[in-house]
Design a protein around this motif. Structure first.
Motif, PDB file in Angstrom:
ATOM      1  N   VAL A 118       2.169 -12.689  -2.341  1.00  0.00           N
ATOM      2  CA  VAL A 118       2.243 -13.493  -3.564  1.00  0.00           C
ATOM      3  C   VAL A 118       3.480 -13.067  -4.361  1.00  0.00           C
ATOM      4  N   PRO A 119       4.640 -13.528  -3.955  1.00  0.00           N
ATOM      5  CA  PRO A 119       5.880 -13.097  -4.604  1.00  0.00           C
ATOM      6  C   PRO A 119       5.928 -13.381  -6.103  1.00  0.00           C
ATOM      7  N   ASP A 120       5.217 -14.412  -6.569  1.00  0.00           N
ATOM      8  CA  ASP A 120       5.228 -14.746  -7.997  1.00  0.00           C
ATOM      9  C   ASP A 120       4.570 -13.651  -8.849  1.00  0.00           C
ATOM     10  N   LEU A 121       3.701 -12.867  -8.254  1.00  0.00           N
ATOM     11  CA  LEU A 121       3.008 -11.790  -8.980  1.00  0.00           C
ATOM     12  C   LEU A 121       3.593 -10.416  -8.687  1.00  0.00           C
ATOM     13  N   ARG A 122       4.726 -10.386  -8.016  1.00  0.00           N
ATOM     14  CA  ARG A 122       5.310  -9.115  -7.576  1.00  0.00           C
ATOM     15  C   ARG A 122       5.489  -8.114  -8.714  1.00  0.00           C
ATOM     16  N   LYS A 123       6.157  -8.502  -9.781  1.00  0.00           N
ATOM     17  CA  LYS A 123       6.440  -7.562 -10.884  1.00  0.00           C
ATOM     18  C   LYS A 123       5.145  -7.075 -11.540  1.00  0.00           C
ATOM     19  N   GLU A 124       4.199  -7.975 -11.749  1.00  0.00           N
ATOM     20  CA  GLU A 124       2.929  -7.592 -12.382  1.00  0.00           C
ATOM     21  C   GLU A 124       2.139  -6.633 -11.488  1.00  0.00           C
ATOM     22  N   LEU A 125       2.079  -6.959 -10.209  1.00  0.00           N
ATOM     23  CA  LEU A 125       1.367  -6.083  -9.270  1.00  0.00           C
ATOM     24  C   LEU A 125       2.054  -4.724  -9.157  1.00  0.00           C
ATOM     25  N   LEU A 126       3.374  -4.727  -9.146  1.00  0.00           N
ATOM     26  CA  LEU A 126       4.102  -3.466  -9.055  1.00  0.00           C
ATOM     27  C   LEU A 126       3.876  -2.600 -10.295  1.00  0.00           C
ATOM     28  N   MET A 127       3.828  -3.220 -11.472  1.00  0.00           N
ATOM     29  CA  MET A 127       3.551  -2.446 -12.690  1.00  0.00           C
ATOM     30  C   MET A 127       2.152  -1.843 -12.614  1.00  0.00           C
ATOM     31  N   LEU A 128       1.203  -2.608 -12.149  1.00  0.00           N
ATOM     32  CA  LEU A 128      -0.158  -2.105 -11.971  1.00  0.00           C
ATOM     33  C   LEU A 128      -0.178  -0.955 -10.966  1.00  0.00           C
ATOM     34  N   VAL A 129       0.560  -1.092  -9.888  1.00  0.00           N
ATOM     35  CA  VAL A 129       0.631  -0.057  -8.857  1.00  0.00           C
ATOM     36  C   VAL A 129       1.300   1.211  -9.391  1.00  0.00           C
ATOM     37  N   VAL A 130       2.342   1.054 -10.191  1.00  0.00           N
ATOM     38  CA  VAL A 130       3.002   2.229 -10.780  1.00  0.00           C
ATOM     39  C   VAL A 130       2.008   2.992 -11.653  1.00  0.00           C
ATOM     40  N   TRP A 131       1.269   2.297 -12.478  1.00  0.00           N
ATOM     41  CA  TRP A 131       0.271   2.955 -13.333  1.00  0.00           C
ATOM     42  C   TRP A 131      -0.840   3.599 -12.503  1.00  0.00           C
ATOM     43  N   ALA A 132      -1.325   2.885 -11.497  1.00  0.00           N
ATOM     44  CA  ALA A 132      -2.411   3.416 -10.660  1.00  0.00           C
ATOM     45  C   ALA A 132      -1.968   4.654  -9.893  1.00  0.00           C
ATOM     46  N   THR A 133      -0.779   4.591  -9.311  1.00  0.00           N
ATOM     47  CA  THR A 133      -0.305   5.750  -8.549  1.00  0.00           C
ATOM     48  C   THR A 133       0.065   6.904  -9.476  1.00  0.00           C
ATOM     49  N   GLY A 134       0.525   6.591 -10.677  1.00  0.00           N
ATOM     50  CA  GLY A 134       0.786   7.641 -11.665  1.00  0.00           C
ATOM     51  C   GLY A 134      -0.489   8.377 -12.021  1.00  0.00           C
ATOM     52  N   PHE A 135      -1.562   7.620 -12.237  1.00  0.00           N
ATOM     53  CA  PHE A 135      -2.860   8.240 -12.494  1.00  0.00           C
ATOM     54  C   PHE A 135      -3.312   9.038 -11.273  1.00  0.00           C
ATOM     55  N   GLY A 136      -3.087   8.486 -10.085  1.00  0.00           N
ATOM     56  CA  GLY A 136      -3.460   9.187  -8.852  1.00  0.00           C
ATOM     57  C   GLY A 136      -2.754  10.519  -8.707  1.00  0.00           C
ATOM     58  N   VAL A 137      -1.472  10.569  -9.082  1.00  0.00           N
ATOM     59  CA  VAL A 137      -0.713  11.825  -9.022  1.00  0.00           C
ATOM     60  C   VAL A 137      -1.287  12.832 -10.015  1.00  0.00           C
ATOM     61  N   LEU A 138      -1.594  12.386 -11.219  1.00  0.00           N
ATOM     62  CA  LEU A 138      -2.163  13.295 -12.228  1.00  0.00           C
ATOM     63  C   LEU A 138      -3.529  13.828 -11.786  1.00  0.00           C
ATOM     64  N   PHE A 139      -4.353  12.945 -11.234  1.00  0.00           N
ATOM     65  CA  PHE A 139      -5.669  13.368 -10.763  1.00  0.00           C
ATOM     66  C   PHE A 139      -5.531  14.330  -9.581  1.00  0.00           C
ATOM     67  N   SER A 140      -4.600  14.042  -8.686  1.00  0.00           N
ATOM     68  CA  SER A 140      -4.356  14.941  -7.552  1.00  0.00           C
ATOM     69  C   SER A 140      -3.861  16.301  -8.033  1.00  0.00           C
ATOM     70  N   ALA A 141      -2.977  16.314  -9.032  1.00  0.00           N
ATOM     71  CA  ALA A 141      -2.479  17.583  -9.587  1.00  0.00           C
ATOM     72  C   ALA A 141      -3.629  18.378 -10.187  1.00  0.00           C
ATOM     73  N   PHE A 142      -4.540  17.693 -10.853  1.00  0.00           N
ATOM     74  CA  PHE A 142      -5.724  18.355 -11.402  1.00  0.00           C
ATOM     75  C   PHE A 142      -6.559  18.977 -10.284  1.00  0.00           C
ATOM     76  N   LEU A 143      -6.797  18.223  -9.224  1.00  0.00           N
ATOM     77  CA  LEU A 143      -7.607  18.737  -8.112  1.00  0.00           C
ATOM     78  C   LEU A 143      -6.918  19.889  -7.387  1.00  0.00           C
ATOM     79  N   VAL A 144      -5.611  19.804  -7.200  1.00  0.00           N
ATOM     80  CA  VAL A 144      -4.873  20.900  -6.554  1.00  0.00           C
ATOM     81  C   VAL A 144      -4.903  22.142  -7.439  1.00  0.00           C
TER      82      VAL A 144
END
Length: 136
Positions: free
Chosen positions: A76-102
């Motif tokens: 869905v190329p029309d939603l690319r930027k929106e999905l990517l922003m969501l992915v950046v936030w989700a993966t950012g949270f994932g990194v923080l949660f992983s750092a907490f677990l490590v």
């Protein structure tokens, strides 16, 4: 190889890692740790659940959601930027949660789980890849 492909492959690797942990737990089979540690000390600690859900199940859901998002970015190329922003936030949270677990492994449990460390690395790589995709 494009960054989209790298992201997709990393998400699949995350699913494989979290899926392996989930599979071993549900089958009550011991984990084989390449680090020579006893992974069960980590995976069976009091920190192995969050809100009553095992962390490997949360990881599996997280990586599956990222895979779906990656598919959406492709399809869905029309939603690319929106999905990517969501992915950046989700993966950012994932990194923080992983750092907490490590950090729990390092300072509280004082044992390491290879598969948990691998998941943290995959999360970091997904975050960096998502940033790169967003700025392209």
């Amino acid at each position: 190889m494009t960054f989209e492909t790298i992201f997709f492959v990393l998400a699949v690797l995350g699913i494989a890692d979290a899926g392996y942990l989930t599979y071993k737990y549900t089958r009550k089979q011991p984990l084989i740790c390449p680090l020579g540690e006893n992974c069960s000390v980590v995976t069976e600690s009091t920190w192995s659940h969050l809100f009553g859900v095992r962390t490997e199940v949360l990881g599996l859901l997280y990586y599956c959601a990222l895979l779906v998002a990656a598919a959406g970015i492709f399809l869905v190329p029309d939603l690319r930027k929106e999905l990517l922003m969501l992915v950046v936030w989700a993966t950012g949270f994932g990194v923080l949660f992983s750092a907490f677990l490590v950090s729990l492994q390092a300072f509280v449990i004082k044992k390491y789980c290879f598969y948990c460390l691998l998941s943290a690395l995959i999360s970091l790589l997904l975050f960096l890849t998502s940033i790169r995709l967003y700025i392209l």
